[in-house]
Scaffold this active site. Structure first.
Site, PDB file in Angstrom:
ATOM      1  N   MET A 232      39.851  -4.453  23.364  1.00  7.33           N
ATOM      2  CA  MET A 232      41.049  -4.722  24.159  1.00  7.33           C
ATOM      3  C   MET A 232      42.290  -4.826  23.286  1.00  7.33           C
ATOM      4  O   MET A 232      43.374  -4.398  23.682  1.00  7.33           O
ATOM      5  CB  MET A 232      40.872  -5.989  25.002  1.00  7.33           C
ATOM      6  CG  MET A 232      39.804  -5.844  26.089  1.00  7.33           C
ATOM      7  SD  MET A 232      39.953  -4.350  27.101  1.00  7.33           S
ATOM      8  CE  MET A 232      41.600  -4.530  27.770  1.00  7.33           C
TER       9      MET A 232
ATOM     10  N   LEU B   7      41.132 -12.919  30.565  1.00  7.40           N
ATOM     11  CA  LEU B   7      39.794 -13.331  30.132  1.00  7.40           C
ATOM     12  C   LEU B   7      39.458 -12.910  28.705  1.00  7.40           C
ATOM     13  O   LEU B   7      38.309 -13.029  28.279  1.00  7.40           O
ATOM     14  CB  LEU B   7      38.750 -12.809  31.121  1.00  7.40           C
ATOM     15  CG  LEU B   7      38.963 -13.292  32.564  1.00  7.40           C
ATOM     16  CD1 LEU B   7      37.919 -12.691  33.489  1.00  7.40           C
ATOM     17  CD2 LEU B   7      38.964 -14.803  32.655  1.00  7.40           C
TER      18      LEU B   7
ATOM     19  N   ASP C  94      60.418   3.028  26.455  1.00 10.46           N
ATOM     20  CA  ASP C  94      61.572   2.147  26.615  1.00 10.46           C
ATOM     21  C   ASP C  94      62.753   2.610  25.766  1.00 10.46           C
ATOM     22  O   ASP C  94      63.884   2.660  26.244  1.00 10.46           O
ATOM     23  CB  ASP C  94      61.199   0.706  26.239  1.00 10.46           C
ATOM     24  CG  ASP C  94      62.388  -0.225  26.360  1.00 10.46           C
ATOM     25  OD1 ASP C  94      63.012  -0.264  27.440  1.00 10.46           O
ATOM     26  OD2 ASP C  94      62.706  -0.909  25.366  1.00 10.46           O
TER      27      ASP C  94
END
Length: 160
Positions: free
Chosen positions: A114, A76, A129
């Site tokens: 965000m 969204l 990672d």
């Protein structure tokens, strides 16, 4: 906390917020994340001895790229034309961690919280990672918004 959830309509359905009538203003957000690790792992990162390459540079680039892709990852979120993305990674030897701070800016109709949070999170995930082969026990934490400026709600800052 009395604000209504803006991404839910009157029927309880998910929706993208309509920002059509909102004014274009300067907006900025700062977010952080931390990756805690073994002292040997941090030393390897700082000395540039990782066989996969420069961990901090790769994580910085990943964070920048992630901020630009935020709307592709979070359903969204509005696709935004970011005017600035900065991702800083600071090794903290006394705490055996790398602190990440991401700052996103734009002139627009919706905030960039965000995008900053996504940048910090993906930079942290990239460190994990790249280093998981030597330190599977790393912990990603303290992912949070530090500050936001602009828009109708104005300036907000996390309590230290």
């Amino acid at each position: 906390m009395g604000d209504q959830l803006t991404h839910i309509d009157a029927k309880g359905n998910a929706q993208m917020v309509d920002v059509t009538d909102k004014a274009v203003t300067q907006r900025e957000a700062r977010a952080t994340a931390t990756v805690s690790m073994q002292p040997e792992t941090l030393s390897m990162i700082v000395k540039g001895e990782h066989k996969k390459g420069d961990v901090l540079t790769v994580a910085r680039i990943a964070g920048i790229q992630a901020a630009k892709k935020c709307a592709d990852l979070i359903p969204l979120c509005h696709p935004l034309m970011l005017s600035s993305i900065k991702v800083e990674l600071s090794p903290v030897p006394e705490e055996n961690c790398v602190r990440i701070e991401a700052v996103c800016k734009l002139a627009g109709q919706t905030g960039v919280e965000m995008e900053a949070l996504t940048a910090a999170s993906v930079a942290a995930l990239t460190i994990y990672d790249m280093c998981k082969a030597v330190d599977k026990g790393m912990v990603i934490g303290d992912v949070r918004l530090l500050e936001k400026l602009g828009g109708r709600s104005g300036h907000w800052q996390a309590v230290p």
